[in-house]
Enzyme design. Structure first.
Site, mmCIF file in Angstrom:
data_model
loop_
_atom_site.group_PDB
_atom_site.id
_atom_site.type_symbol
_atom_site.label_atom_id
_atom_site.label_comp_id
_atom_site.label_asym_id
_atom_site.label_seq_id
_atom_site.Cartn_x
_atom_site.Cartn_y
_atom_site.Cartn_z
ATOM 1 N N GLU A 15 2.841 25.478 -31.099
ATOM 2 C CA GLU A 15 1.677 24.715 -31.568
ATOM 3 C C GLU A 15 0.470 25.616 -31.808
ATOM 4 O O GLU A 15 -0.269 25.447 -32.789
ATOM 5 C CB GLU A 15 1.328 23.611 -30.562
ATOM 6 C CG GLU A 15 2.369 22.491 -30.496
ATOM 7 C CD GLU A 15 3.561 22.832 -29.600
ATOM 8 O OE1 GLU A 15 3.501 23.849 -28.870
ATOM 9 O OE2 GLU A 15 4.549 22.067 -29.618
ATOM 10 N N HIS B 96 3.000 12.702 -22.703
ATOM 11 C CA HIS B 96 3.149 12.318 -24.114
ATOM 12 C C HIS B 96 2.371 11.015 -24.310
ATOM 13 O O HIS B 96 2.872 10.056 -24.881
ATOM 14 C CB HIS B 96 4.615 12.102 -24.491
ATOM 15 C CG HIS B 96 5.434 13.356 -24.581
ATOM 16 N ND1 HIS B 96 5.615 14.193 -23.517
ATOM 17 C CD2 HIS B 96 6.113 13.915 -25.617
ATOM 18 C CE1 HIS B 96 6.393 15.213 -23.895
ATOM 19 N NE2 HIS B 96 6.698 15.074 -25.163
#
Lengths: 333, 338
Positions: free
Chosen positions: B62, B130
């Site tokens: 990322e 998440h």
């Protein structure tokens, strides 16, 4: 191809370069040294604001790499970027103005020492987060590839950056997409004050390239001609779509990490050994071995540079300072 | 005109922008794998066939791909980066905050970073990592524009505006609002479909929108909470309380003009936020209201937000964590009666 030339090895020969280009290289490395020495004086004198990270002793890496680039090519730099900027063609004046926080500086006084840059001259403002420029440079190279442009990016970083996650992520993606980025590791043996021996099991940084599937090379970073030759090979490979290439340039920082760092962590014998391999002295010896270069030529170059810097300092000290209205400008396009 | 959910509207918006401008491309994880999902929530499904070489699947990196998006944007491309789950933005935040947001300023106004970062957020049965409402971490970063889309119409229009903007724009999306279909459908999803015009349109990145007019109390929310606020207003109406519902939508900058106009009418405000109360966007909005239109208030600002705990897994706990319609109704009712 010779892949390793350790410090102290015989300098690369200067025979196939013409006199003018050799003296041009010499002028650049002397310019960086004199600039940095003058900045150090101004800083210690207390007239220059901020902090500084200087590159005395590392001039050959900046000049060797940038001299292998075309004007349309880009570099990314670090918090130690004065040398990169001068090597890429930024002017003494725009850099000094920036260091004095003036609006006429290369970043209008908003960047400062750690964020020197000028996109018109192919230099992204220095990225002062260690390894932060590596994914950025890979992205620039991705753009060139997608736009089918011939440019390359040379991405400067230090030995300390190799321990960062950003190094791994950026280098890996540059590798899988064969991006035109020359990864230039200036290995000066210290990340701030920490010796690489404490933070690397394998201190040969160029070895990393093989694990990502591309070519790496360790070069005597205090030999400007060796750096230039290696950079020319790397740039040619990148331009031919065979990038990236990792260049590990072995060099040494003669001055502190920043500010008034007295470098007590650098052993005396190590300092002396590296000072004996100073890039300017060595290159002067190479030049003076030629029949068409005299000491007077080198002295004239230094005198010219000193005069240029002196004029620029005087100008920078009276360059326009920002107004308060400038504070909130340039946040958004 | 067609009826679409957020995932479909975003997909069409991305495709149209890619057709319009060859510098637009997508970069992220699992977004263009043949036989794959088209991103975790199907937004880019089918686009890799339509735009070969412009839907770039990255390693799981990322920080790296975000930095690449910044670098590509600086060189004239217009990347749309896809953060698979908003929580992963912590990994990418150096590139977003230190590079994307500051590059223009540090360069004295010479560099543009026209990139978009899309990120799904929200507590949705996935435990703590998440699930977080990530917008709070970016709204206070000068140099970033931050929006949150709660309808398909806004999703497409704001995506297009963001792609055409010369600055880094973060678009937050809610996992329960996508309307993703098939194997990627979300249990507990809320209908966020809209009638999408056939013609090109954009939605400005700096304007809130009044979803329902009322005169007794103003309820502010965004993403899933904008929907819950509207449902709460329905219930309050049955009690004779007319709530004005504003989808804040633009989280940086915040549209105090629209909010202030409402407060001058109602004098009362409930700010609803999914995410821990402490340090949330609602805190910023509350302070901003005091500065911009505090003299309109007839009662103190009320916040309905999650408790200061990580997002839990157990459905009972997760439902208690996330502000719901009943809590919004209760807060608005007691405020309206003050």
């Amino acid at each position: 191809m010779k892949t390793t030339s350790a410090p102290g090895a015989a300098p690369a020969t200067a025979t196939h370069r013409d006199r003018a280009s050799l003296l041009g290289l010499y002028e650049r490395i002397v310019l960086i040294r004199e600039f940095e020495e003058r900045v150090k004086f101004l800083f210690l004198e207390g007239t220059m604001p901020g902090t500084i990270h200087q590159c005395q002793g590392q001039e050959a890496t900046a000049v060797g790499v940038c001299s292998a680039l075309q004007p349309g090519d880009y570099i990314t730099s670090t918090f130690r970027g004065h040398g990169h900027a001068l090597a890429k063609g930024l002017s003494v004046q725009e850099l000094l103005d920036e260091l004095f926080g003036a609006t006429t500086g290369c970043c209008k006084g908003k960047g400062g020492s750690m964020h020197m840059g000028n996109m018109d001259k192919g230099m992204v403002p220095g990225i002062a987060i260690v390894a932060g420029g590596i994914p950025l440079a890979a992205g620039m190279a991705l753009a060139f590839k997608m736009q089918k442009k011939p440019q390359v990016v040379a991405c400067f970083f230090g030995d300390g950056a190799v321990a960062e996650g950003a190094f791994h992520e950026g280098v890996n993606m540059a590798a899988i997409w064969n991006l035109p980025v020359v990864l230039v590791c200036e290995n000066n043996l210290y990340g701030a004050s920490t010796h690489i021996g404490k933070v690397m099991k394998n201190p040969k940084i160029s070895d990393r390239a093989a694990s990502y599937g591309f070519r790496g090379e360790t070069v005597d970073g205090n030999d400007v001609l060796a750096v230039l030759a290696a950079a020319e090979r790397a740039v040619a490979e990148c331009r031919a779509g065979k990038g990236p290439v990792l260049l590990e340039l072995l060099t040494y920082r003669r001055t502190g990490h920043s500010r008034r760092d007295a470098c007590h962590y650098q052993p005396k014998d190590e300092r002396e050994a590296w000072f004996a391999r100073d890039p300017i002295t060595r290159f002067a010896e190479v030049l003076l071995a030629r029949p068409d270069v005299k000491q007077a030529d080198l002295d004239a170059i230094k005198a010219k540079i000193d005069a240029e810097i002196q004029t620029a300092v005087v100008n920078a000290q009276k360059a326009p300072q920002p107004t308060l209205a400038n504070l909130t400008e340039d946040v958004f396009a | 005109m067609k009826r679409q959910g957020i995932a479909e509207a975003l997909r069409d918006g991305i495709a149209e922008e890619m057709m319009r401008d060859s510098s637009v491309f997508c970069i992220g994880e699992d977004i263009g794998v043949p036989g794959g999902w088209g991103g975790a929530f199907t937004v880019t499904l089918g686009l890799s066939e339509k735009f070969p070489g412009r839907i770039i699947d990255t390693p799981i990196a990322e920080l790296g791909f975000t930095g690449m998006a910044v670098g590509a944007a600086m060189m004239g491309m217009r990347p749309i980066a896809d953060m698979q789950y908003g929580d992963f933005l912590f990994l990418a935040s150096d590139q977003l905050i230190n590079n994307a947001a500051k590059m223009r300023y540090m360069s004295g106004g010479t560099i543009k970073v026209p990139m978009v970062m899309r990120a799904p957020i929200g507590a949705t049965g996935r435990g703590s990592q998440h699930a977080q409402s990530m917008e709070r971490y970016f709204t206070g970063v000068p140099g970033l524009k931050v929006v949150a889309v709660s309808t398909a119409y806004d999703a497409k229009g704001m995506l297009k505006a963001a792609v055409r903007d010369d600055n880094p724009v973060m678009i937050f999306e809610h996992k329960l609002l996508y309307g993703s279909k098939g194997a990627r459908a979300e249990p507990g999803a809320v209908d966020a479909t809209s009638d999408i015009p056939d013609e090109d349109y954009v939605v400005p990145l700096d304007r809130a929108v009044v979803r329902r007019e009322g005169k007794h109390v103003t309820i502010l929310g965004w993403l899933l909470m904008a929907h819950f606020a509207a449902q709460a207003a329905e219930q309050l109406a049955q009690e004779g309380i007319e709530a004005e519902v504003i989808d804040v939508r633009s989280l940086s900058p915040i549209d105090y003009e629209t909010i202030g106009a409402s407060l001058r009418k109602t004098g009362r405000v409930v700010i609803v936020e999914e995410g821990p109360k402490t340090g949330g966007v609602s805190a910023e909005i509350a302070a901003g209201i005091m500065e911009h239109c505090g003299d309109s208030l007839q009662a103190p600002v009320v916040r309905v937000a999650s408790p200061d705990v990580p997002v839990p897994f157990s459905p009972i706990l997760e439902n208690a964590y996330r502000p719901d319609v009943a809590r919004i109704v209760a807060a608005a009712r007691s405020l309206a009666q003050m």
